[in-house]
Structures are given as structure tokens and as C-alpha cells.
Write an enzyme that holds these catalytic residues in place. Structure first.
Site, PDB file in Angstrom:
ATOM      1  N   ASN A   7       0.867  -1.174   0.000  1.00  0.00           N
ATOM      2  CA  ASN A   7       0.000   0.000   0.000  1.00  0.00           C
ATOM      3  C   ASN A   7       0.910   1.233   0.000  1.00  0.00           C
ATOM      4  O   ASN A   7       1.412   1.641   1.043  1.00  0.00           O
ATOM      5  CB  ASN A   7      -0.884  -0.059   1.262  1.00  0.00           C
ATOM      6  CG  ASN A   7      -1.879   1.082   1.329  1.00  0.00           C
ATOM      7  OD1 ASN A   7      -1.881   1.971   0.474  1.00  0.00           O
ATOM      8  ND2 ASN A   7      -2.720   1.059   2.346  1.00  0.00           N
ATOM      9  N   ARG A  92      -2.522  -1.981  -3.506  1.00  0.00           N
ATOM     10  CA  ARG A  92      -3.675  -1.087  -3.378  1.00  0.00           C
ATOM     11  C   ARG A  92      -3.440   0.106  -4.304  1.00  0.00           C
ATOM     12  O   ARG A  92      -2.401   0.758  -4.229  1.00  0.00           O
ATOM     13  CB  ARG A  92      -3.783  -0.603  -1.934  1.00  0.00           C
ATOM     14  CG  ARG A  92      -4.960   0.326  -1.748  1.00  0.00           C
ATOM     15  CD  ARG A  92      -5.064   0.784  -0.316  1.00  0.00           C
ATOM     16  NE  ARG A  92      -6.233   1.630  -0.165  1.00  0.00           N
ATOM     17  CZ  ARG A  92      -6.575   2.205   0.972  1.00  0.00           C
ATOM     18  NH1 ARG A  92      -5.842   2.044   2.050  1.00  0.00           N
ATOM     19  NH2 ARG A  92      -7.648   2.955   1.041  1.00  0.00           N
ATOM     20  N   HIS A 183     -12.274   3.949  -0.639  1.00  0.00           N
ATOM     21  CA  HIS A 183     -12.391   2.942   0.429  1.00  0.00           C
ATOM     22  C   HIS A 183     -13.184   1.731  -0.072  1.00  0.00           C
ATOM     23  O   HIS A 183     -13.859   1.044   0.708  1.00  0.00           O
ATOM     24  CB  HIS A 183     -13.143   3.496   1.671  1.00  0.00           C
ATOM     25  CG  HIS A 183     -12.408   4.562   2.428  1.00  0.00           C
ATOM     26  ND1 HIS A 183     -13.058   5.675   2.942  1.00  0.00           N
ATOM     27  CD2 HIS A 183     -11.113   4.684   2.778  1.00  0.00           C
ATOM     28  CE1 HIS A 183     -12.181   6.436   3.586  1.00  0.00           C
ATOM     29  NE2 HIS A 183     -10.995   5.849   3.490  1.00  0.00           N
ATOM     30  N   ARG A 245      -9.583  16.699   5.950  1.00  0.00           N
ATOM     31  CA  ARG A 245     -10.275  17.124   4.723  1.00  0.00           C
ATOM     32  C   ARG A 245     -11.584  17.819   5.062  1.00  0.00           C
ATOM     33  O   ARG A 245     -12.296  17.401   5.984  1.00  0.00           O
ATOM     34  CB  ARG A 245     -10.583  15.926   3.823  1.00  0.00           C
ATOM     35  CG  ARG A 245      -9.364  15.196   3.313  1.00  0.00           C
ATOM     36  CD  ARG A 245      -9.776  14.142   2.283  1.00  0.00           C
ATOM     37  NE  ARG A 245      -8.669  13.305   1.914  1.00  0.00           N
ATOM     38  CZ  ARG A 245      -8.615  11.981   2.149  1.00  0.00           C
ATOM     39  NH1 ARG A 245      -9.633  11.351   2.737  1.00  0.00           N
ATOM     40  NH2 ARG A 245      -7.565  11.286   1.769  1.00  0.00           N
ATOM     41  N   GLU A 389      -8.967  -4.213   4.888  1.00  0.00           N
ATOM     42  CA  GLU A 389      -8.713  -3.935   3.472  1.00  0.00           C
ATOM     43  C   GLU A 389      -7.574  -4.787   2.928  1.00  0.00           C
ATOM     44  O   GLU A 389      -7.619  -5.238   1.787  1.00  0.00           O
ATOM     45  CB  GLU A 389      -8.402  -2.439   3.297  1.00  0.00           C
ATOM     46  CG  GLU A 389      -9.625  -1.574   3.556  1.00  0.00           C
ATOM     47  CD  GLU A 389      -9.294  -0.110   3.753  1.00  0.00           C
ATOM     48  OE1 GLU A 389      -8.810   0.234   4.839  1.00  0.00           O
ATOM     49  OE2 GLU A 389      -9.523   0.682   2.829  1.00  0.00           O
TER      50      GLU A 389
END
Ligand code: AMP
Length: 403
Positions: A7, A92, A183, A245, A389
Site C-alpha cells: 500500500n 492497493r 475505500h 479534509r 482492506e
């Protein structure tokens, strides 16, 4: 079968090595400060840590250092005798545009699409591709698989993914200007687990709203295992306020601030809205929810306001998605805050009693794995399901590599 999951971020790279026979994680680690001085790789087996202080000029050097850690002597954290034991590598990848609806073996064509999506994921996609190319260079005979954050959301209907801007811009630039969502591996894993947990696996009428609440947060509405809507957009900036964010805001705010601060659009979007906003911006305290909860408990009003805004926005999204699905069988909380923050879960569910959501405060306060936290008479079941994940990436990688 041994699968390495990578990742890659802009200056960091996380990895996990799985033995898929029992689904065990053999080791994991992270390279930090890639391309910057004072690089460090921290390799872990369970709680044992093996640090490698070494500068990494780029992702190729970082991957080479990961391979060194994996094949070190066993008393120094090594878990492989030789790299030949790795059967496949899963990556990923943040953005696959509208080209990929599922994971795929990396070919030059796939690399080209990842590259075409650089403008949509300017920090992540170049790093993801650099990781893929570094692995290809160092292990040319091992299959590389790309698992896209956007893929699961590709079943969204046009009505959910189209922005109300002039149509001419939609298809003008090679990449389409539309909602993609992120996601995806988490939403896919958690929505499928919810169906399984409630004995509704494969039921085309099973409707679930997933709240992935972490440093980045996103919601999804799924029916019969397919995504119908999600809160992140063209980029991960849209949706509810997150750690740093802003989430969705009136775009005219950009113009207003840019003009007065003499700022360029790039600085406004990349720095202000992506890195300095969200609960950090509101509170001035931290982007970390544990810090915010402790500051709020100490009487910091701005920290409390940040938490309240986060929960209020989340509640509106949950209710909106239940409406979009015409009702729901389950609401699921996942990721760092969703799995560990009972106060956030309670605040997001408070006021939703009118549509059949009733939490059980005692169950909500408990810790643990997959569990029901709603009262027995709650019309919509509320669950906590820990996300994984990396396991999704490892499983997809194994399936494609076997083919
Ligand atoms: P993630 O991005 O999924 O790793 O989630 C990270 C976020 O989860 C951080 O803001 C953490 O503060 C938050 N988190 C982790 N543990 C807890 C906890 N016990 N209570 C509240 N928030 C938590």
C-alpha cells in the site's frame, strides 16, 4: 500460497505478508520518509519491532529494503528463506477511473490507465505505480495484481454519480468528471460481512448502509452486494468533514478565500482543503479523534464543535442513504472511529429512531469484533464490523494469481 500486499503512499509504503493457507499475517511494516532524509523501515512480527534506518531514494529502493527485511535471518525478523517463496504481489491503487470494476492482473495497459488517472489521485496514483514498477523490476516473474479503491463503487447508477455541471465537461479530458468513490475494498468487505453475519448472504434485497469512519471517512449504500451510492466523489475530498479534509463545502468559498489571500487554486485545494480542514481545521487541536475526545472532555468547545459537526454530517448521510435504498436492513460502523468510538456511533444514530434505529447503549459501549449494537426491537440492525482492506487485497490477489 504467500502473498505480499503493498500500500504505497507518496513518501511512505506499507506492506503485509500473508500465508493464505490459514490467512495468517506473517509480518508487516512501513517504510517512511521515502525520497526524504532519515528514511526508516519498521518491520514487525506481532509486537516485535525490527527497525532499519536507511535512506530510500525512491520506491524501488524502499521495496528493495522491504525484500531485505523479509529475507533477513530469522533472529532479525526474517520470515522467508528466499523471495521465490512469494507467489504474487497485490497493490492497493487509489484510482482506476471508470475502467475497472474489479481487481486485475497488471499489464502495460493497466499501468497506462493508472497513469491516466494521475490527475485524479495526484499523490497516490504515482506512488502506487512506482510501487508496481519497483516490484516488477525486482521480481519480474511474480504476478502483480492491482486492487482499486474505486472499483467496488462502479455499480453506482448514473443518477448517483453524475455531477450537475455542464455536460460538455463530463467527457472532455480523457478521465470522466464524475463521482467515483473510495475505500472500496472496505465497503465491499464490510457490506458482505454484514450480509453473512445476518444470514442474508447472496440476498439481492439485502440493503445496508456502511459508515467507514477513520482518518478519512466515507459512507456507502449497497443493495444485494452492489454499491448504489457513496459519499466520496471525483476525489476523496467530498463527503463528511474528515481528519484534515473539509468534505463537501460550497465551492464559492474557494473563490472567496483565494481572492482575499492571493492564493492559487492548487494551494487552496491540496493544502487548505485536504490537509488543514476537517476536524483539525474546526478544532485547531488535532485530526485524531482520541485527542479531540479528550480535549472536549477537558472543556475545549472547538473540539466539541468539531465532533458535533462530524456526527451531524454522518447522521444526515445515514438517513439519506436509508432513504435512497427505500429502507435498510442494517447500518454498519467500521474503521478506527467506527470500530472504537461508541460516542460517535451513538451521536450518529441519535434522532434516527423515527426510521427504526434503536441502539442498545450497553452493547454499544462494549468492545470486540463483529457485533450487533442495536436493541432487539430495532427495525434496522446496527452492527460494528472491523474492516480488513489488506485481507481483501490478499484474497483478490490469490484468486487472480491462481487463474
Ligand atoms: P483509521 O484511519 O481507520 O486508522 O482510523 C484512525 C482514527 O481512529 C483516528 O482518528 C483515531 O483517533 C481513531 N480512533 C482509534 N481508536 C479510537 C478510540 N478508542 N476512540 C475514538 N477514536 C479512535
Amino acid at each position: 500460497m504467500k502473498i505480499l500486499v503493498i500500500n504505497g503512499g507518496s513518501s511512505s509504503l506499507k506492506y503485509q505478508l500473508y500465508d493464505m493457507t490459514g490467512g495468517d499475517v506473517l509480518c508487516k511494516g512501513v517504510c517512511e520518509r521515502i525520497g526524504i532524509a532519515d528514511g526508516i523501515l519498521t518491520h514487525r512480527i506481532g509486537d516485535a519491532k525490527y527497525p532499519y534506518k536507511q535512506d530510500m531514494k525512491d520506491h524501488t529502493e524502499a521495496i528493495a529494503l522491504v525484500f531485505k527485511a523479509l529475507t533477513a535471518p530469522a533472529d532479525n525478523g526474517g520470515v522467508l528463506k528466499s523471495l521465490d517463496e512469494i507467489d504474487a504481489i497485490g497493490h492497493r491503487v487509489l484510482h482506476g477511473g471508470d475502467k475497472f470494476t474489479q481487481s486485475i492482473i497488471v499489464t502495460p495497459e493497466v499501468e497506462k490507465v493508472i497513469e491516466d488517472c494521475f490527475p485524479l489521485g495526484p499523490l497516490h496514483n504515482p506512488a502506487n505505480l512506482a510501487g508496481i514498477r519497483a516490484c516488477k523490476k525486482l521480481m519480474p516473474n511474480v504476478p502483480q495484481i492491482a486492487v482499486f479503491d474505486t472499483a467496488f463503487h462502479q455499480t453506482m447508477p448514473e443518477v448517483a454519480y453524475t455531477y450537475a455541471i455542464p455536460r460538455e465537461y463530463y467527457d472532455k479530458y480523457g478521465v470522466k468528471i464524475r463521482r467515483y468513490g473510495f475505500h472500496g475494498s472496505s465497503h465491499r468487505y464490510v457490506s458482505a460481512k454484514a450480509a453473512e453475519f445476518l444470514g442474508r448472504e447472496g440476498d439481492p434485497n439485502f440493503r445496508v448502509v456502511v459508515a467507514h469512519l477513520g482518518n478519512g471517512s466515507s459512507f456507502s449504500a449497497c443493495k444485494g452486494g452492489e454499491c448504489q451510492d457513496t459519499s466520496m466523489g471525483l476525489t476523496p475530498l467530498e463527503g463528511i468533514p474528515m481528519g484534515t479534509r473539509s468534505g463537501s463545502i460550497d465551492p464559492a468559498i474557494l473563490q472567496f478565500i483565494i481572492n482575499r489571500e492571493n492564493m492559487d487554486v492548487g494551494t487552496m485545494v491540496d493544502k487548505v482543503l485536504n490537509k488543514q480542514s476537517g476536524v483539525l481545521g474546526i478544532s485547531g487541536v488535532s485530526s485524531d479523534f482520541r485527542d479531540l475526545e479528550s480535549a472536549a472532555a477537558d472543556g475545549n468547545k472547538d473540539a466539541q464543535l468539531a465532533l458535533d459537526i462530524f456526527c451531524y454530517a454522518g447522521k444526515k448521510l445515514i438517513a439519506g442513504y436509508v432513504a435512497a435504498l427505500g429502507g435498510a436492513d442494517a447500518i454498519v460502523f467500521t474503521a478506527g472511529v467506527g470500530e472504537n468510538g461508541p460516542d460517535t456511533r451513538a451521536a450518529m444514530c441519535e434522532g434516527l429512531e423515527f426510521m427504526g434505529v434503536k441502539l442498545d447503549p450497553d452493547e454499544n459501549a462494549k468492545r470486540g469484533g463483529e457485533r450487533v449494537i442495536s436493541a432487539p426491537d430495532s427495525k434496522i440492525k446496527v452492527l460494528v464490523i472491523p474492516t480488513d482492506e489488506e485481507l481483501v487485497i490478499a484474497t483478490d490477489t490469490m484468486k487472480l494469481a491462481k487463474k
